[in-house]
Write a protein that holds these residues in place. Structure first.
Motif, PDB file in Angstrom:
ATOM      1  N   ASP A 163     -61.660  56.590 -40.132  1.00 56.24           N
ATOM      2  CA  ASP A 163     -60.754  56.082 -39.096  1.00 56.24           C
ATOM      3  C   ASP A 163     -59.477  55.465 -39.640  1.00 56.24           C
ATOM      4  O   ASP A 163     -58.419  55.555 -39.009  1.00 56.24           O
ATOM      5  CB  ASP A 163     -61.480  55.048 -38.229  1.00 56.24           C
ATOM      6  N   PHE A 174     -62.187  63.483 -37.592  1.00 51.33           N
ATOM      7  CA  PHE A 174     -63.459  63.299 -36.885  1.00 51.33           C
ATOM      8  C   PHE A 174     -64.133  64.665 -36.764  1.00 51.33           C
ATOM      9  O   PHE A 174     -63.970  65.365 -35.772  1.00 51.33           O
ATOM     10  CB  PHE A 174     -63.220  62.684 -35.501  1.00 51.33           C
ATOM     11  N   CYS A 188     -65.991  61.273 -41.004  1.00 49.77           N
ATOM     12  CA  CYS A 188     -64.858  60.577 -40.394  1.00 49.77           C
ATOM     13  C   CYS A 188     -64.180  59.692 -41.426  1.00 49.77           C
ATOM     14  O   CYS A 188     -64.624  59.569 -42.571  1.00 49.77           O
ATOM     15  CB  CYS A 188     -65.300  59.759 -39.176  1.00 49.77           C
TER      16      CYS A 188
END
Length: 205
Positions: free
Chosen positions: A173, A180, A171
């Motif tokens: 973010d 993801f 991942c």
């Protein structure tokens, strides 16, 4: 026990093949799929992990353990020793900063004690100094040696012969292209890695 910087060569010498992390579970919102692979081994008293990642940019802002490593270029290993909702999340950014919590799903899951964290050996090809996001395709590696003492809610003496459940993730973010990815597919409407119901089997032969 082996030092983590030597793991890639050691795994090569044993002909240990890579598995891929390529399930894009939320393609409409997050279609980007960097190239991510890992390989895993054990020696009875420890788990050895080697990740190799090629992605469009890299970020490593979190320099300390128990921080927000998932916002950086991050690889993760979630493990349920008993195959139930009691699991551990080992999360590591591309400079080796780690997060480790353990416990039941949807409960207050405590972080690992400082001594446990010190016992997890790490090597990162990009070094250990933090940096803001760097654009441009990069390949990086992380190698981890996780002693069985890191499974701090359990009393496991030897991994040999154990059948557990796990998932592996990639991942980032807060990268320019959030993503993801998982090893075992996740069938949920929104990004969520804390879902042991979608873990795959992990056989410690």
């Amino acid at each position: 026990m082996e030092e983590p910087f030597a793991l890639p060569d050691t795994m090569d010498s044993y002909g240990l093949e890579f598995e891929t992390i390529e399930s894009v579970n939320w393609p409409e919102e997050h279609p980007y799929c960097p190239e991510v692979k890992f390989r895993i081994a054990h020696n009875g008293i420890g788990i050895m992990l080697h990740y190799q990642v090629t992605e469009a940019s890299v970020r490593a802002v979190e320099a300390e353990d128990d921080g927000r490593v998932w916002e950086d270029s991050c690889v993760e290993f979630f493990l349920s020793p008993e195959g139930n909702d009691n699991y551990y999340n080992f999360e590591c950014n591309c400079i080796g900063s780690m997060l480790l919590h353990g416990g039941e799903k949807e409960t207050e899951r405590p972080g690992a004690p400082e001594g446990i964290m010190r016992g997890i050996k790490r090597w990162a090809s990009l070094g250990t100094s933090p940096f803001e996001e760097q654009e441009g395709e990069r390949t990086w590696e992380v190698a981890l040696i996780i002693p069985i003492s890191a499974l701090f809610n359990h009393s496991i003496l030897n991994l040999s012969g154990k059948l557990m459940r796990a998932n592996f993730y990639k991942c980032g973010d807060l990268l320019q292209t959030p993503h993801f990815l998982s090893w075992n597919p996740i069938e949920l409407p929104e990004p969520n890695f804390h879902c042991p119901e979608f873990f795959g089997k992990l056989d410690f032969e």
